[in-house]
Design a protein around this motif. Sequence first.
Motif, PDB file in Angstrom:
ATOM      1  N   ILE A 195       0.839  -1.202   0.000  1.00  0.00           N
ATOM      2  CA  ILE A 195       0.000   0.000   0.000  1.00  0.00           C
ATOM      3  C   ILE A 195       0.874   1.253   0.000  1.00  0.00           C
ATOM      4  CG2 ILE A 195      -1.617   1.346   1.407  1.00  0.00           C
ATOM      5  CD1 ILE A 195      -2.845  -1.383   2.266  1.00  0.00           C
ATOM      6  N   GLU A 196       1.899   1.263   0.831  1.00  0.00           N
ATOM      7  CA  GLU A 196       2.773   2.434   0.921  1.00  0.00           C
ATOM      8  C   GLU A 196       3.535   2.673  -0.380  1.00  0.00           C
ATOM      9  OE1 GLU A 196       4.972   1.427   4.451  1.00  0.00           O
ATOM     10  OE2 GLU A 196       3.402   2.215   5.772  1.00  0.00           O
ATOM     11  N   LYS A 197       4.012   1.601  -1.013  1.00  0.00           N
ATOM     12  CA  LYS A 197       4.713   1.755  -2.295  1.00  0.00           C
ATOM     13  C   LYS A 197       3.765   2.270  -3.371  1.00  0.00           C
ATOM     14  CE  LYS A 197       8.312  -1.700  -1.628  1.00  0.00           C
ATOM     15  NZ  LYS A 197       8.841  -3.013  -2.071  1.00  0.00           N
ATOM     16  N   ALA A 198       2.543   1.735  -3.391  1.00  0.00           N
ATOM     17  CA  ALA A 198       1.566   2.187  -4.386  1.00  0.00           C
ATOM     18  C   ALA A 198       1.230   3.657  -4.181  1.00  0.00           C
ATOM     19  CB  ALA A 198       0.299   1.330  -4.303  1.00  0.00           C
ATOM     20  N   ALA A 199       1.139   4.103  -2.937  1.00  0.00           N
ATOM     21  CA  ALA A 199       0.843   5.513  -2.654  1.00  0.00           C
ATOM     22  C   ALA A 199       1.970   6.416  -3.137  1.00  0.00           C
ATOM     23  CB  ALA A 199       0.602   5.705  -1.161  1.00  0.00           C
ATOM     24  N   CYS A 200       3.200   6.000  -2.941  1.00  0.00           N
ATOM     25  CA  CYS A 200       4.335   6.806  -3.413  1.00  0.00           C
ATOM     26  C   CYS A 200       4.340   6.894  -4.936  1.00  0.00           C
ATOM     27  CB  CYS A 200       5.643   6.217  -2.888  1.00  0.00           C
ATOM     28  SG  CYS A 200       5.922   6.545  -1.135  1.00  0.00           S
ATOM     29  N   VAL A 201       4.020   5.803  -5.605  1.00  0.00           N
ATOM     30  CA  VAL A 201       3.928   5.823  -7.068  1.00  0.00           C
ATOM     31  C   VAL A 201       2.805   6.749  -7.501  1.00  0.00           C
ATOM     32  CG1 VAL A 201       3.334   4.422  -9.095  1.00  0.00           C
ATOM     33  CG2 VAL A 201       4.949   3.548  -7.399  1.00  0.00           C
ATOM     34  N   TYR A 202       1.673   6.692  -6.808  1.00  0.00           N
ATOM     35  CA  TYR A 202       0.523   7.545  -7.131  1.00  0.00           C
ATOM     36  C   TYR A 202       0.883   9.022  -6.985  1.00  0.00           C
ATOM     37  CZ  TYR A 202      -4.114   9.668  -6.757  1.00  0.00           C
ATOM     38  OH  TYR A 202      -5.215  10.454  -6.928  1.00  0.00           O
ATOM     39  N   VAL A 203       1.543   9.364  -5.900  1.00  0.00           N
ATOM     40  CA  VAL A 203       1.922  10.762  -5.669  1.00  0.00           C
ATOM     41  C   VAL A 203       2.927  11.211  -6.721  1.00  0.00           C
ATOM     42  CG1 VAL A 203       3.095  12.321  -4.067  1.00  0.00           C
ATOM     43  CG2 VAL A 203       1.378  10.739  -3.218  1.00  0.00           C
ATOM     44  N   ASP A 204       3.864  10.340  -7.085  1.00  0.00           N
ATOM     45  CA  ASP A 204       4.826  10.693  -8.140  1.00  0.00           C
ATOM     46  C   ASP A 204       4.120  10.934  -9.469  1.00  0.00           C
ATOM     47  OD1 ASP A 204       6.998  10.571  -6.485  1.00  0.00           O
ATOM     48  OD2 ASP A 204       7.553   8.517  -7.046  1.00  0.00           O
ATOM     49  N   SER A 205       3.059  10.197  -9.726  1.00  0.00           N
ATOM     50  CA  SER A 205       2.358  10.344 -11.002  1.00  0.00           C
ATOM     51  C   SER A 205       1.501  11.606 -11.059  1.00  0.00           C
ATOM     52  CB  SER A 205       1.484   9.119 -11.271  1.00  0.00           C
ATOM     53  OG  SER A 205       0.379   9.098 -10.380  1.00  0.00           O
ATOM     54  N   GLN A 206       1.292  12.267  -9.933  1.00  0.00           N
ATOM     55  CA  GLN A 206       0.475  13.476  -9.899  1.00  0.00           C
ATOM     56  C   GLN A 206       1.252  14.722 -10.333  1.00  0.00           C
ATOM     57  OE1 GLN A 206      -2.894  13.421  -9.316  1.00  0.00           O
ATOM     58  NE2 GLN A 206      -2.468  11.229  -9.422  1.00  0.00           N
ATOM     59  N   LEU A 207       2.573  14.627 -10.424  1.00  0.00           N
ATOM     60  CA  LEU A 207       3.444  15.696 -10.925  1.00  0.00           C
ATOM     61  C   LEU A 207       3.297  17.013 -10.173  1.00  0.00           C
ATOM     62  CD1 LEU A 207       3.108  15.069 -14.757  1.00  0.00           C
ATOM     63  CD2 LEU A 207       4.912  14.285 -13.224  1.00  0.00           C
ATOM     64  N   CYS A 208       3.155  16.926  -8.882  1.00  0.00           N
ATOM     65  CA  CYS A 208       3.197  18.147  -8.078  1.00  0.00           C
ATOM     66  C   CYS A 208       3.943  17.836  -6.788  1.00  0.00           C
ATOM     67  CB  CYS A 208       1.809  18.696  -7.808  1.00  0.00           C
ATOM     68  SG  CYS A 208       0.749  17.611  -6.880  1.00  0.00           S
ATOM     69  N   ASN A 209       4.599  18.822  -6.261  1.00  0.00           N
ATOM     70  CA  ASN A 209       5.459  18.592  -5.103  1.00  0.00           C
ATOM     71  C   ASN A 209       4.721  18.626  -3.776  1.00  0.00           C
ATOM     72  OD1 ASN A 209       7.745  18.275  -6.659  1.00  0.00           O
ATOM     73  ND2 ASN A 209       8.172  20.469  -6.679  1.00  0.00           N
ATOM     74  N   ASN A 210       3.660  19.375  -3.691  1.00  0.00           N
ATOM     75  CA  ASN A 210       3.003  19.542  -2.393  1.00  0.00           C
ATOM     76  C   ASN A 210       1.577  19.029  -2.355  1.00  0.00           C
ATOM     77  OD1 ASN A 210       5.254  20.783  -1.210  1.00  0.00           O
ATOM     78  ND2 ASN A 210       4.731  22.699  -2.211  1.00  0.00           N
ATOM     79  N   CYS A 211       1.126  18.358  -3.398  1.00  0.00           N
ATOM     80  CA  CYS A 211      -0.243  17.871  -3.388  1.00  0.00           C
ATOM     81  C   CYS A 211      -0.315  16.485  -2.737  1.00  0.00           C
ATOM     82  CB  CYS A 211      -0.822  17.817  -4.793  1.00  0.00           C
ATOM     83  SG  CYS A 211       0.029  16.682  -5.890  1.00  0.00           S
ATOM     84  N   ASN A 212      -1.525  16.060  -2.426  1.00  0.00           N
ATOM     85  CA  ASN A 212      -1.797  14.724  -1.902  1.00  0.00           C
ATOM     86  C   ASN A 212      -1.059  14.419  -0.603  1.00  0.00           C
ATOM     87  OD1 ASN A 212      -3.551  14.019  -3.999  1.00  0.00           O
ATOM     88  ND2 ASN A 212      -1.831  13.480  -5.292  1.00  0.00           N
ATOM     89  N   ASP A 213      -1.310  15.225   0.409  1.00  0.00           N
ATOM     90  CA  ASP A 213      -0.733  14.909   1.709  1.00  0.00           C
ATOM     91  C   ASP A 213      -1.353  13.645   2.285  1.00  0.00           C
ATOM     92  OD1 ASP A 213       1.009  17.018   1.700  1.00  0.00           O
ATOM     93  OD2 ASP A 213      -0.442  18.401   2.549  1.00  0.00           O
ATOM     94  N   ASN A 214      -2.582  13.348   1.876  1.00  0.00           N
ATOM     95  CA  ASN A 214      -3.247  12.108   2.257  1.00  0.00           C
ATOM     96  C   ASN A 214      -3.770  11.435   0.995  1.00  0.00           C
ATOM     97  OD1 ASN A 214      -3.056  12.207   5.144  1.00  0.00           O
ATOM     98  ND2 ASN A 214      -4.559  13.839   5.097  1.00  0.00           N
ATOM     99  N   VAL A 215      -3.575  10.144   0.906  1.00  0.00           N
ATOM    100  CA  VAL A 215      -4.055   9.367  -0.227  1.00  0.00           C
ATOM    101  C   VAL A 215      -4.974   8.288   0.324  1.00  0.00           C
ATOM    102  CG1 VAL A 215      -3.366   7.866  -2.132  1.00  0.00           C
ATOM    103  CG2 VAL A 215      -1.907   9.776  -1.470  1.00  0.00           C
ATOM    104  N   SER A 216      -6.100   8.102  -0.332  1.00  0.00           N
ATOM    105  CA  SER A 216      -7.022   7.059   0.128  1.00  0.00           C
ATOM    106  C   SER A 216      -6.778   5.755  -0.630  1.00  0.00           C
ATOM    107  CB  SER A 216      -8.471   7.514  -0.064  1.00  0.00           C
ATOM    108  OG  SER A 216      -8.777   7.561  -1.436  1.00  0.00           O
ATOM    109  N   LEU A 217      -7.192   4.669  -0.023  1.00  0.00           N
ATOM    110  CA  LEU A 217      -7.066   3.370  -0.682  1.00  0.00           C
ATOM    111  C   LEU A 217      -7.906   3.310  -1.948  1.00  0.00           C
ATOM    112  CD1 LEU A 217      -7.081   0.943   2.369  1.00  0.00           C
ATOM    113  CD2 LEU A 217      -5.219   1.337   0.781  1.00  0.00           C
ATOM    114  N   SER A 218      -9.055   3.970  -1.921  1.00  0.00           N
ATOM    115  CA  SER A 218      -9.913   3.948  -3.109  1.00  0.00           C
ATOM    116  C   SER A 218      -9.234   4.639  -4.290  1.00  0.00           C
ATOM    117  CB  SER A 218     -11.275   4.581  -2.813  1.00  0.00           C
ATOM    118  OG  SER A 218     -11.118   5.923  -2.415  1.00  0.00           O
ATOM    119  N   ASP A 219      -8.448   5.693  -4.036  1.00  0.00           N
ATOM    120  CA  ASP A 219      -7.689   6.332  -5.113  1.00  0.00           C
ATOM    121  C   ASP A 219      -6.703   5.341  -5.740  1.00  0.00           C
ATOM    122  OD1 ASP A 219      -8.919   8.796  -4.776  1.00  0.00           O
ATOM    123  OD2 ASP A 219      -7.346   9.572  -3.444  1.00  0.00           O
TER     124      ASP A 219
END
Length: 108
Positions: free
Chosen positions: A48-72
């Motif tokens: 889950i943690e690895k998938a969240a880091c990949v998700y945040v990297d794919s969002q292409l912003c440095n300060n967005c997504n301080d919290n990521v949900s499992l549904s995302d």
Amino acid sequence: MNNKGFTLIELLVTISVLALISLVIGVNITSILRSTEKSNEDFEKEQIEKAACVYVDSQLCNNCNDNVSLSDLINNGLLDDSYNSKEGTIKVTRTDGEKVCKFIETKS
């Protein structure tokens, strides 16, 4: 008179030894099952943690997504549907340019 059989004492000792052996085996099996369950939980948390880091990297912003949900993560194909039974959020923090994703499970 030729007695061919077991005495009561011999039978009781045999039954006691068998009961003791089964108790030891039962305790060991329970311990093995618990450690396996813990290992599976740790593995799922890491995924889950690895998938969240990949998700945040794919969002292409440095300060967005301080919290990521499992549904995302599930909706974006980073996790499969088996993770639907889990509840919690992933907290993303950045320190000195390094990103850390930490899964915080909420127990129901």
